[in-house]
Design a protein around this motif. Structure first.
Motif, PDB file in Angstrom:
ATOM      1  N   PHE A 189     -12.305  38.711  -9.130  1.00 21.26           N
ATOM      2  CA  PHE A 189     -11.996  37.318  -9.444  1.00 21.26           C
ATOM      3  C   PHE A 189     -11.360  36.580  -8.257  1.00 21.26           C
ATOM      4  O   PHE A 189     -11.306  35.353  -8.239  1.00 21.26           O
ATOM      5  CB  PHE A 189     -11.069  37.246 -10.664  1.00 21.26           C
ATOM      6  CG  PHE A 189     -11.770  37.525 -11.958  1.00 21.26           C
ATOM      7  CD1 PHE A 189     -12.583  36.560 -12.548  1.00 21.26           C
ATOM      8  CD2 PHE A 189     -11.635  38.756 -12.588  1.00 21.26           C
ATOM      9  CE1 PHE A 189     -13.233  36.813 -13.741  1.00 21.26           C
ATOM     10  CE2 PHE A 189     -12.291  39.019 -13.781  1.00 21.26           C
ATOM     11  CZ  PHE A 189     -13.095  38.057 -14.362  1.00 21.26           C
ATOM     12  N   TYR A 190     -10.875  37.355  -7.263  1.00 16.79           N
ATOM     13  CA  TYR A 190     -10.309  36.719  -6.072  1.00 16.79           C
ATOM     14  C   TYR A 190     -11.367  36.026  -5.222  1.00 16.79           C
ATOM     15  O   TYR A 190     -11.029  35.296  -4.293  1.00 16.79           O
ATOM     16  CB  TYR A 190      -9.570  37.756  -5.228  1.00 16.79           C
ATOM     17  CG  TYR A 190      -8.258  38.192  -5.836  1.00 16.79           C
ATOM     18  CD1 TYR A 190      -7.144  37.357  -5.793  1.00 16.79           C
ATOM     19  CD2 TYR A 190      -8.141  39.427  -6.465  1.00 16.79           C
ATOM     20  CE1 TYR A 190      -5.941  37.752  -6.360  1.00 16.79           C
ATOM     21  CE2 TYR A 190      -6.946  39.833  -7.034  1.00 16.79           C
ATOM     22  CZ  TYR A 190      -5.846  38.986  -6.980  1.00 16.79           C
ATOM     23  OH  TYR A 190      -4.665  39.385  -7.556  1.00 16.79           O
ATOM     24  N   LEU A 193     -15.731  28.317 -15.433  1.00 14.24           N
ATOM     25  CA  LEU A 193     -16.477  29.581 -15.345  1.00 14.24           C
ATOM     26  C   LEU A 193     -15.549  30.757 -15.105  1.00 14.24           C
ATOM     27  O   LEU A 193     -15.677  31.803 -15.766  1.00 14.24           O
ATOM     28  CB  LEU A 193     -17.516  29.477 -14.225  1.00 14.24           C
ATOM     29  CG  LEU A 193     -18.364  30.733 -13.993  1.00 14.24           C
ATOM     30  CD1 LEU A 193     -19.155  31.085 -15.248  1.00 14.24           C
ATOM     31  CD2 LEU A 193     -19.302  30.526 -12.798  1.00 14.24           C
ATOM     32  N   VAL A 194     -14.594  30.613 -14.167  1.00 12.44           N
ATOM     33  CA  VAL A 194     -13.697  31.727 -13.881  1.00 12.44           C
ATOM     34  C   VAL A 194     -12.782  31.997 -15.072  1.00 12.44           C
ATOM     35  O   VAL A 194     -12.453  33.165 -15.377  1.00 12.44           O
ATOM     36  CB  VAL A 194     -12.894  31.465 -12.601  1.00 12.44           C
ATOM     37  CG1 VAL A 194     -11.852  30.382 -12.783  1.00 12.44           C
ATOM     38  CG2 VAL A 194     -12.231  32.756 -12.119  1.00 12.44           C
ATOM     39  N   TRP A 213     -11.489  35.689 -19.276  1.00  9.78           N
ATOM     40  CA  TRP A 213     -11.233  35.934 -20.709  1.00  9.78           C
ATOM     41  C   TRP A 213     -12.176  36.996 -21.250  1.00  9.78           C
ATOM     42  O   TRP A 213     -11.762  37.876 -22.020  1.00  9.78           O
ATOM     43  CB  TRP A 213     -11.425  34.624 -21.467  1.00  9.78           C
ATOM     44  CG  TRP A 213     -11.365  34.774 -22.962  1.00  9.78           C
ATOM     45  CD1 TRP A 213     -10.265  34.925 -23.735  1.00  9.78           C
ATOM     46  CD2 TRP A 213     -12.506  34.837 -23.836  1.00  9.78           C
ATOM     47  NE1 TRP A 213     -10.613  35.065 -25.058  1.00  9.78           N
ATOM     48  CE2 TRP A 213     -11.988  35.009 -25.148  1.00  9.78           C
ATOM     49  CE3 TRP A 213     -13.872  34.746 -23.660  1.00  9.78           C
ATOM     50  CZ2 TRP A 213     -12.819  35.118 -26.261  1.00  9.78           C
ATOM     51  CZ3 TRP A 213     -14.689  34.844 -24.769  1.00  9.78           C
ATOM     52  CH2 TRP A 213     -14.170  35.021 -26.046  1.00  9.78           C
ATOM     53  N   ARG A 214     -13.447  36.953 -20.844  1.00  9.26           N
ATOM     54  CA  ARG A 214     -14.427  37.970 -21.269  1.00  9.26           C
ATOM     55  C   ARG A 214     -14.041  39.353 -20.760  1.00  9.26           C
ATOM     56  O   ARG A 214     -14.299  40.372 -21.412  1.00  9.26           O
ATOM     57  CB  ARG A 214     -15.798  37.583 -20.733  1.00  9.26           C
ATOM     58  CG  ARG A 214     -16.904  38.566 -21.094  1.00  9.26           C
ATOM     59  CD  ARG A 214     -18.224  38.112 -20.492  1.00  9.26           C
ATOM     60  NE  ARG A 214     -19.281  39.075 -20.756  1.00  9.26           N
ATOM     61  CZ  ARG A 214     -19.500  40.177 -20.034  1.00  9.26           C
ATOM     62  NH1 ARG A 214     -18.692  40.447 -18.993  1.00  9.26           N
ATOM     63  NH2 ARG A 214     -20.486  40.999 -20.334  1.00  9.26           N
ATOM     64  N   GLY A 252      -1.879  34.653 -18.736  1.00  6.72           N
ATOM     65  CA  GLY A 252      -1.286  34.477 -17.410  1.00  6.72           C
ATOM     66  C   GLY A 252      -2.306  34.668 -16.306  1.00  6.72           C
ATOM     67  O   GLY A 252      -2.383  33.859 -15.360  1.00  6.72           O
ATOM     68  N   GLU A 253      -3.112  35.727 -16.409  1.00  2.00           N
ATOM     69  CA  GLU A 253      -4.126  35.975 -15.387  1.00  2.00           C
ATOM     70  C   GLU A 253      -5.221  34.908 -15.420  1.00  2.00           C
ATOM     71  O   GLU A 253      -5.730  34.473 -14.379  1.00  2.00           O
ATOM     72  CB  GLU A 253      -4.747  37.357 -15.607  1.00  2.00           C
ATOM     73  CG  GLU A 253      -3.797  38.507 -15.311  1.00  2.00           C
ATOM     74  CD  GLU A 253      -4.451  39.841 -15.584  1.00  2.00           C
ATOM     75  OE1 GLU A 253      -5.086  39.966 -16.664  1.00  2.00           O
ATOM     76  OE2 GLU A 253      -4.357  40.735 -14.736  1.00  2.00           O
ATOM     77  N   ILE A 254      -5.595  34.479 -16.636  1.00  2.00           N
ATOM     78  CA  ILE A 254      -6.615  33.434 -16.750  1.00  2.00           C
ATOM     79  C   ILE A 254      -6.143  32.149 -16.067  1.00  2.00           C
ATOM     80  O   ILE A 254      -6.881  31.521 -15.288  1.00  2.00           O
ATOM     81  CB  ILE A 254      -6.937  33.165 -18.237  1.00  2.00           C
ATOM     82  CG1 ILE A 254      -7.606  34.389 -18.857  1.00  2.00           C
ATOM     83  CG2 ILE A 254      -7.826  31.936 -18.384  1.00  2.00           C
ATOM     84  CD1 ILE A 254      -7.821  34.268 -20.356  1.00  2.00           C
ATOM     85  N   MET A 255      -4.887  31.759 -16.347  1.00  3.49           N
ATOM     86  CA  MET A 255      -4.356  30.556 -15.733  1.00  3.49           C
ATOM     87  C   MET A 255      -4.235  30.699 -14.222  1.00  3.49           C
ATOM     88  O   MET A 255      -4.503  29.753 -13.465  1.00  3.49           O
ATOM     89  CB  MET A 255      -2.989  30.228 -16.334  1.00  3.49           C
ATOM     90  CG  MET A 255      -3.049  29.823 -17.800  1.00  3.49           C
ATOM     91  SD  MET A 255      -3.960  28.277 -18.068  1.00  3.49           S
ATOM     92  CE  MET A 255      -2.898  27.109 -17.252  1.00  3.49           C
ATOM     93  N   ALA A 256      -3.844  31.889 -13.758  1.00  5.15           N
ATOM     94  CA  ALA A 256      -3.689  32.107 -12.323  1.00  5.15           C
ATOM     95  C   ALA A 256      -5.015  31.949 -11.594  1.00  5.15           C
ATOM     96  O   ALA A 256      -5.104  31.264 -10.565  1.00  5.15           O
ATOM     97  CB  ALA A 256      -3.094  33.483 -12.065  1.00  5.15           C
TER      98      ALA A 256
END
Length: 368
Positions: free
Chosen positions: A95-96, A124-125, A130-131, A137-141
């Motif tokens: 994801f980075y 999209l990210v 989420w999937r 927290g990670e989704i928002m980041a």
């Protein structure tokens, strides 16, 4: 941040400095490290995706730096597709790659395309993370990292473009100010010397006429020429330092002497009007220019100068009974009247100059 805004050579940064974004390709270090530790299989594919992602990002930056924004769209789209595929296949550290996509959007896109594409990448990210089972927290980041990277870069580049445009506008204004000052100085010099030299010519003619029969009177006229010459030198020196005129009263006194020496009877009618310094100086210039033209061009015997005031402004008129136009031959206004017209227009007033119905010439100036 100061290193971005102020280069060592003092020149403003241009598009080529987007190459400074290239080191951000090292954000693939996280997936690479996890691949070395054996978290992603097959290893050759993970390595290929990491190297290809870094290469595509550098290609986007270099193409955008060369001003080829449209050419950068293809590698940018490929980077987005590669990032989405890596996140679908492996997730986690991959994801980075999406912040690199955000930076690429900020570098390569312009206008409304920037927020639209950034919002699409952010959505999209967020969906992919989420999937993958990431927490809020990670989704928002990842989402804010992607959107923020592109938005901040796009805003910075837009600000940079505005600063460049302001710098170019400032240069144009500076050049215009220099040109205007040159024009002002040429008008001042013409008005000063044109009047003074005309009076000196008249007095020199008087010296020539008086010398054979009245040496004492001729000497007096010659002394006046000397005084006028010294005054002209003083006025020219004052013009160099921003001289704007001696004012109406002083010019009326000068006009009385000059017209009397030229054999022109002067009648002055000035209302009790309190003039602003700028208006007083401008009317002084008008009297100087008007009387100079009477002496040089009109062959008049009388001249009238009047100043009237009202609620809407003040009106100055200079009238003569000459048989010729009080303007250079050809009927067109000379440099003096053109310069005076420009001064009056700049002050918000109007000027007219032309023959009188009953003969002679009239110069009329109306100021608010």
């Amino acid at each position: 941040m100061s290193a971005w805004l102020e280069p060592p050579d003092g020149r403003p940064y241009h598009a080529l400095d987007l190459r400074r974004l290239s080191p951000f390709c090292l954000m693939v270090a996280g997936p690479v490290w996890s691949t070395v530790e054996g978290h992603y299989r097959p290893v050759w594919l993970a390595w290929t995706v990491a190297v290809l992602g870094a290469g595509l990002f550098v290609a986007v930056v270099l193409l955008a730096a060369r001003g080829r924004g449209r050419a950068a769209w293809l590698p940018l789209a490929a980077l987005g597709a590669l990032s989405a595929a890596a996140c679908l296949g492996w997730g986690a550290d991959w994801f980075y790659l999406f912040p690199l996509v955000g930076l690429g959007c900020g570098a390569a896109l312009t206008g409304r395309a920037v927020p639209r594409v950034l919002l699409a990448c952010t959505a999209l990210v967020a969906l992919l993370s989420w999937r993958d089972g990431a927490g809020i927290g990670e989704i928002m980041a990842f989402a804010w990292g992607t959107f923020g990277a592109g938005a901040v870069l796009a805003a910075f580049l837009h600000l940079h473009a505005l600063i460049g445009e302001l710098a170019r506008t400032r240069e144009k204004l500076a050049r215009a100010a220099v040109a205007e000052e040159r024009l002002r100085f040429s008008r001042d010099l013409h008005d000063l010397l044109g009047h003074t030299l005309s009076v000196m010519v008249v007095k020199a003619e008087a010296v020539r006429r008086l010398a054979p029969r009245d040496p004492e009177a001729a000497a007096g006229q010659a002394g006046d020429i000397e005084v006028l010459g010294r005054e002209a030198l003083t006025q020219v020196r004052a013009a160099v330092t921003g001289y704007r005129g001696r004012g109406l009263a002083a010019e009326l006194d000068s006009a009385r002497v000059a017209l009397a020496d030229a054999g022109v009877a002067l009648a002055v009618e000035v209302a009790e009007v309190r003039l602003a310094p700028e208006t007083d100086a401008l009317y002084g210039w008008a009297v100087r220019e008007g009387t100079t033209n009477v002496i040089r061009h009109s062959r008049a015997s009388t001249c009238e100068i009047s100043l009237a005031g009202g609620e809407d402004g003040t009106v100055l008129e200079i009238r003569d009974d000459g048989s010729a136009q009080t303007a250079p031959a050809g009927g067109a206004h000379g440099h003096g009247l053109r310069g005076l017209d420009e001064r009056v227009a700049a002050a918000g007033g109007t000027m007219s100059a032309g023959p009188r119905p009953g003969g002679g010439f009239v110069l009329r100036i109306e100021l608010p």
